[in-house]
Every structure is written in C-alpha cells, then in structure tokens.
Design an enzyme around this catalytic site. Structure first.
Site, PDB file in Angstrom:
ATOM      1  N   LYS A   1       5.259 -23.317  44.850  1.00  0.00           N
ATOM      2  CA  LYS A   1       4.325 -23.714  45.923  1.00  0.00           C
ATOM      3  C   LYS A   1       2.909 -23.270  45.575  1.00  0.00           C
ATOM      4  O   LYS A   1       2.722 -22.448  44.672  1.00  0.00           O
ATOM      5  CB  LYS A   1       4.791 -23.139  47.267  1.00  0.00           C
ATOM      6  CG  LYS A   1       4.819 -21.641  47.367  1.00  0.00           C
ATOM      7  CD  LYS A   1       5.650 -21.229  48.586  1.00  0.00           C
ATOM      8  CE  LYS A   1       5.857 -19.740  48.621  1.00  0.00           C
ATOM      9  NZ  LYS A   1       5.066 -19.038  49.602  1.00  0.00           N
TER      10      LYS A   1
ATOM     11  N   ARG B   1       9.393 -15.974  61.395  1.00  0.00           N
ATOM     12  CA  ARG B   1       8.321 -16.882  60.973  1.00  0.00           C
ATOM     13  C   ARG B   1       8.885 -18.286  60.915  1.00  0.00           C
ATOM     14  O   ARG B   1       8.500 -19.149  61.665  1.00  0.00           O
ATOM     15  CB  ARG B   1       7.858 -16.396  59.582  1.00  0.00           C
ATOM     16  CG  ARG B   1       6.551 -16.882  59.104  1.00  0.00           C
ATOM     17  CD  ARG B   1       6.166 -16.231  57.802  1.00  0.00           C
ATOM     18  NE  ARG B   1       7.036 -16.610  56.692  1.00  0.00           N
ATOM     19  CZ  ARG B   1       6.758 -16.398  55.405  1.00  0.00           C
ATOM     20  NH1 ARG B   1       5.635 -15.790  55.063  1.00  0.00           N
ATOM     21  NH2 ARG B   1       7.586 -16.780  54.463  1.00  0.00           N
TER      22      ARG B   1
ATOM     23  N   TYR C   1     -29.028 -12.281  46.722  1.00  0.00           N
ATOM     24  CA  TYR C   1     -29.281 -12.537  48.147  1.00  0.00           C
ATOM     25  C   TYR C   1     -29.335 -11.236  48.946  1.00  0.00           C
ATOM     26  O   TYR C   1     -28.512 -10.331  48.756  1.00  0.00           O
ATOM     27  CB  TYR C   1     -28.164 -13.389  48.744  1.00  0.00           C
ATOM     28  CG  TYR C   1     -28.243 -14.854  48.389  1.00  0.00           C
ATOM     29  CD1 TYR C   1     -29.348 -15.620  48.736  1.00  0.00           C
ATOM     30  CD2 TYR C   1     -27.185 -15.466  47.722  1.00  0.00           C
ATOM     31  CE1 TYR C   1     -29.408 -16.970  48.420  1.00  0.00           C
ATOM     32  CE2 TYR C   1     -27.228 -16.812  47.406  1.00  0.00           C
ATOM     33  CZ  TYR C   1     -28.342 -17.560  47.762  1.00  0.00           C
ATOM     34  OH  TYR C   1     -28.398 -18.893  47.449  1.00  0.00           O
TER      35      TYR C   1
ATOM     36  N   MET D   1     -22.361 -18.540  45.664  1.00  0.00           N
ATOM     37  CA  MET D   1     -21.355 -19.599  45.613  1.00  0.00           C
ATOM     38  C   MET D   1     -20.914 -19.886  44.166  1.00  0.00           C
ATOM     39  O   MET D   1     -19.731 -20.072  43.882  1.00  0.00           O
ATOM     40  CB  MET D   1     -21.911 -20.878  46.237  1.00  0.00           C
ATOM     41  CG  MET D   1     -20.899 -21.999  46.309  1.00  0.00           C
ATOM     42  SD  MET D   1     -21.615 -23.530  46.917  1.00  0.00           S
ATOM     43  CE  MET D   1     -21.934 -23.124  48.629  1.00  0.00           C
TER      44      MET D   1
HETATM   45  C1  LIG Z   1      10.960 -18.553  51.438  1.00  0.00           C
HETATM   46  C2  LIG Z   1      10.345 -17.988  50.205  1.00  0.00           C
HETATM   47  N1  LIG Z   1      11.129 -17.709  49.151  1.00  0.00           N
HETATM   48  C3  LIG Z   1      10.636 -17.180  48.008  1.00  0.00           C
HETATM   49  C4  LIG Z   1       9.290 -16.899  47.884  1.00  0.00           C
HETATM   50  C5  LIG Z   1       8.765 -16.278  46.617  1.00  0.00           C
HETATM   51  O1  LIG Z   1       8.313 -14.979  46.898  1.00  0.00           O
HETATM   52  P1  LIG Z   1       7.607 -14.095  45.760  1.00  0.00           P
HETATM   53  O2  LIG Z   1       6.379 -14.821  45.395  1.00  0.00           O
HETATM   54  O3  LIG Z   1       7.333 -12.791  46.445  1.00  0.00           O
HETATM   55  O4  LIG Z   1       8.579 -13.999  44.650  1.00  0.00           O
HETATM   56  C6  LIG Z   1       8.436 -17.173  48.956  1.00  0.00           C
HETATM   57  C7  LIG Z   1       7.007 -16.851  48.852  1.00  0.00           C
HETATM   58  O5  LIG Z   1       6.323 -16.503  49.755  1.00  0.00           O
HETATM   59  C8  LIG Z   1       8.975 -17.728  50.147  1.00  0.00           C
HETATM   60  O6  LIG Z   1       8.195 -18.014  51.202  1.00  0.00           O
END
Ligand SMILES: Cc1ncc(COP(=O)(O)O)c(C=O)c1O
Length: 394
Positions: free
Chosen positions: A48, A146, A268, A316
């Site tokens: 991700k 969450r 700045y 920036m």
């Molecule tokens: C549901 C879930 N699994 C695994 C991970 C991976 O975690 P990490 O980057 O601490 O290994 C994340 C990251 O936030 C996550 O949200």
C-alpha cells in the site's frame, strides 16, 4: 558522491535510488523467520501507499519473482494498478468493499478485506449476481478498534456460517496494535482473541503478524506473515539493532553556495542567524518533496564524510545547509549531498522530525528522479550490530 550517468538523471535536482535486491533479501529473511519453527508459514508483501513510497508496480513483480505469492494494498485503485503488472497473484484490498465497487473488484480480480457484516452481505450478493464463488478475506478487530469485524458481528459469523455461502474464505486476518513493543500485554490479549475466533472458524488460512509482529515469535505467525515496513528497511525492532537491509538512498544536488558574514540570517523569517563568517549551500529539495518543515535546526545531511547541519527554514523547493566546515571542493554547485542513506536512515530522519519512518517514506516526493538498482545478494543482518534472531522477543 556523484549522480548516476543516466541521461534522465542529468537534469534532476534529487535522485532517489531504491535497491530492489535489498527489498527482495528483506522479504526472504522474513519468510525464513516464519519457516524457522518448521511450519509451512508463507510470507505476503504489503504494497500500500505505493509500497511505502518505493514504487508498488516495480516492487510487486520483483517480489513475485522472488517467490512472494500474495499482496496487500489499501485502496481499490492501488489494486487495479498492481493487477496490471501482477496478472495472477491474489491482491487483497485492506480498506474493504466500498458500496457500489463490487464490479470493480470482480473486473480486476481483486479480493476485498471484509470489515463488517454489511460488506459480507454485499459481497455475497455479488457472488449470487455473478453466479460464481468469490474470494473474501475476513478482518477481525482484536483491539485496534479501527477496521474489522467487532465482537458482535464476529459472533454472528461464528453462529451462522451460512452467511459465507457463495464465498471462498481465502484468509482471516487481524492487525496488532503495538507489535513493536514486545512487553506490551495488548499483544497477548490480541493473540488470544484471534486464536479463539480462528478456532471457531476452522478451515481458512490465518494471518496476524505485521513486520514487528513477526519478531514476537512463532505464536504470532499463523499461516501468513504480512510485512510492509521491514521489507523497505524500516527497523521492526525500535531501540534495538536493525536486522533489515537498508533500501533507500536520496541524493540532492547543490544549486548554489555563498559566503555570508557573521550575524546574518538565512531563509524565510530570518529564523537562523550565523554566529561566524559562514558558507551556506542551497540544495534542491523542500517540503513539497516530503522534507518536513519541522526538521529545521534538528537534522543534517552528509557530504564527503561530514555531517552538515540544516539551517534556516525549509522552503517548498529548497533547503539550506551550513557547509562552513566542509572543504570547498566538496560543496560546489552541482555536487551532491546524501539526504537519506547509510549515514542517515529513514528511521534517523524520523527521530529528528518527531515522527516515524513510515511517514518519512510514504511522504517521499514525486519530483525525485527514481533509479532502481538490484545488486544485493547478501542476506539481511549480515552487517548489523547484534541482530536479534526473529522470534527471540517473544
Ligand atoms: C492490516 C495491515 N496489515 C499489515 C500491515 C503492515 O504493517 P507493517 O508496515 O508494520 O509491517 C499494515 C500496515 O499498516 C496493515 O494495516
């Protein structure tokens, strides 16, 4: 340090070099940690946020070539982008099933991580409409509060397994709250909630451990490890030696160097004032590139063996550094400085910015020229101080 000879790098203000071989070696090390107890534990990759800033569509295929078979993203669009380069592998979308996106999941062969009964019902209805079984992941909330099935929804699922009819339960997951704190009792509490649930839902593969969770030991490994951070070199053991290989180098170019008198301000707001005659170099990155404004007077860059303080406010597109003590030849316009790399890791910069390395990496700018190398053959931990064997912390 000089820029690579690559023609497209010639114009770049800063170059981010990503070592795919180091990411692959980190993945192998984590996979082997999962196998160490003799069970057939598999290791996925969390890609991700563009693989934590390193480039998901490059990292994904590299890890697949290494043997990684399952991938996690947060957003559907991240999954769609990854699907183009990974036509076969399961891709799980952690943020779940947004209403109306069922056709997107089906069209791109993505698997939603279902976070409550409503999503489960919608996905089951999709399976009926498409007249074929669809893969699903169930996320159990064991304490993060969450995302994921809460206790009530989880009990309904246990009591009424028929709610999964038409779906193939590919995985049950949960996520740890404080896995980087081995002594935190919440780890054991989550482990026991997860165990109770998966015992009541036999048959599906299970996954609990993120990067730091892997180092909590084999009890936390279940069937599938789910690391993100550690793949990219972030230390999964804060406060202890980093067992992972470093993945990133960020070099920025010096645009101009000037002499200033004592008691002159720089940048700045005149926020920094020279105490002596000084030489100030201006380098080509700034807060628009993810170099946080709060780093002023708190960090340094590295030039030719010298740690050089960042002075004056971060702009920036520009950062000013005090090169008074560095030989002039090393800090002429066009020379480069190390902003991240062996002398200052994302974990170090995160300490200086009072944040964590996850934020440093996911903020890495889109304007950097990106160079990928793939030279790392060594195993992680080879050159580290007192590496902890995975699992020792449990
Ligand atoms: C549901 C879930 N699994 C695994 C991970 C991976 O975690 P990490 O980057 O601490 O290994 C994340 C990251 O936030 C996550 O949200």
């Amino acid at each position: 340090m000089s820029f690579p000879a690559d023609e497209s790098a010639r114009r770049a203000g800063a170059i981010l070099t990503i070592d795919l071989g180091a990411i692959a070696a980190n993945w192998r090390g984590l996979r082997d940690a999962g196998r160490a107890a003799g069970r057939p534990v598999d290791c996925a990759a969390v890609l991700k946020a563009d693989a934590y800033g390193t480039g998901a569509t490059v990292v994904g295929p590299r890890l697949a070539a290494e043997g990684c078979r399952q991938f996690f993203v947060a957003h559907i669009d991240e999954g769609i982008a990854l699907r183009r380069v990974l036509p076969e592998h399961p891709i799980y979308v952690l943020n779940g099933l947004l209403a109306g996106t069922e056709p997107d999941f089906v069209q791109h062969g993505l698997t939603p991580v279902l976070n409550h009964l409503g999503q489960l019902n919608a996905w089951r209805a999709a399976a009926q409409r498409y007249e074929r079984p669809l893969d699903a992941v169930v996320h159990l909330d064991t304490g993060m509060h969450r995302l994921g099935f809460g206790a009530e929804d989880a009990q309904v699922l246990i009591n009424e397994r028929g709610r999964l009819r038409g779906l193939r339960l590919a995985l049950i997951i949960s996520h740890l709250v404080a896995s980087e704190e081995p002594a935190n009792p919440v780890n054991g509490e989550q482990l026991s909630r997860f165990r109770n649930f998966v015992r009541a839902m036999p048959g599906a593969p299970t996954s609990l451990a993120n990067s730091s969770g892997i180092f909590l030991g084999p009890d936390y490994h279940f069937d599938l490890l789910r690391p993100g951070a550690a793949l990219y070199g972030i230390n999964p053991l804060p406060g202890r030696g980093n067992p992972m290989l470093s993945v990133l180098t960020l070099q920025a170019r010096i645009l101009q160097t000037r002499r200033i008198d004592a008691f002159q301000t720089v940048g700045y707001g005149g926020a920094w004032r020279s105490a002596r005659q000084s030489r100030i170099a201006t380098i080509a990155l700034g807060y628009a590139d993810g170099y946080f404004r709060n780093l002023v007077n708190r960090t340094h860059v590295h030039i030719a063996g010298y740690n050089v303080p960042v002075v004056g406010r971060i702009s920036m597109d520009l950062v000013t550094i005090d090169v008074t003590d560095v030989p002039e030849a090393a800090c002429q316009a066009g020379a480069t400085v190390e902003v991240l790399g062996p002398h200052l890791t994302p974990d170090d910069l995160a300490d200086h910015a009072r944040t964590n390395a996850y934020e440093v990496m996911t903020a890495l700018g889109r304007r950097y020229h990106r160079a990928y190398v793939d030279g790392y053959a060594d195993e992680p931990g080879d050159e580290q101080d007192e590496p902890d064997p995975p699992g020792a912390a449990a």
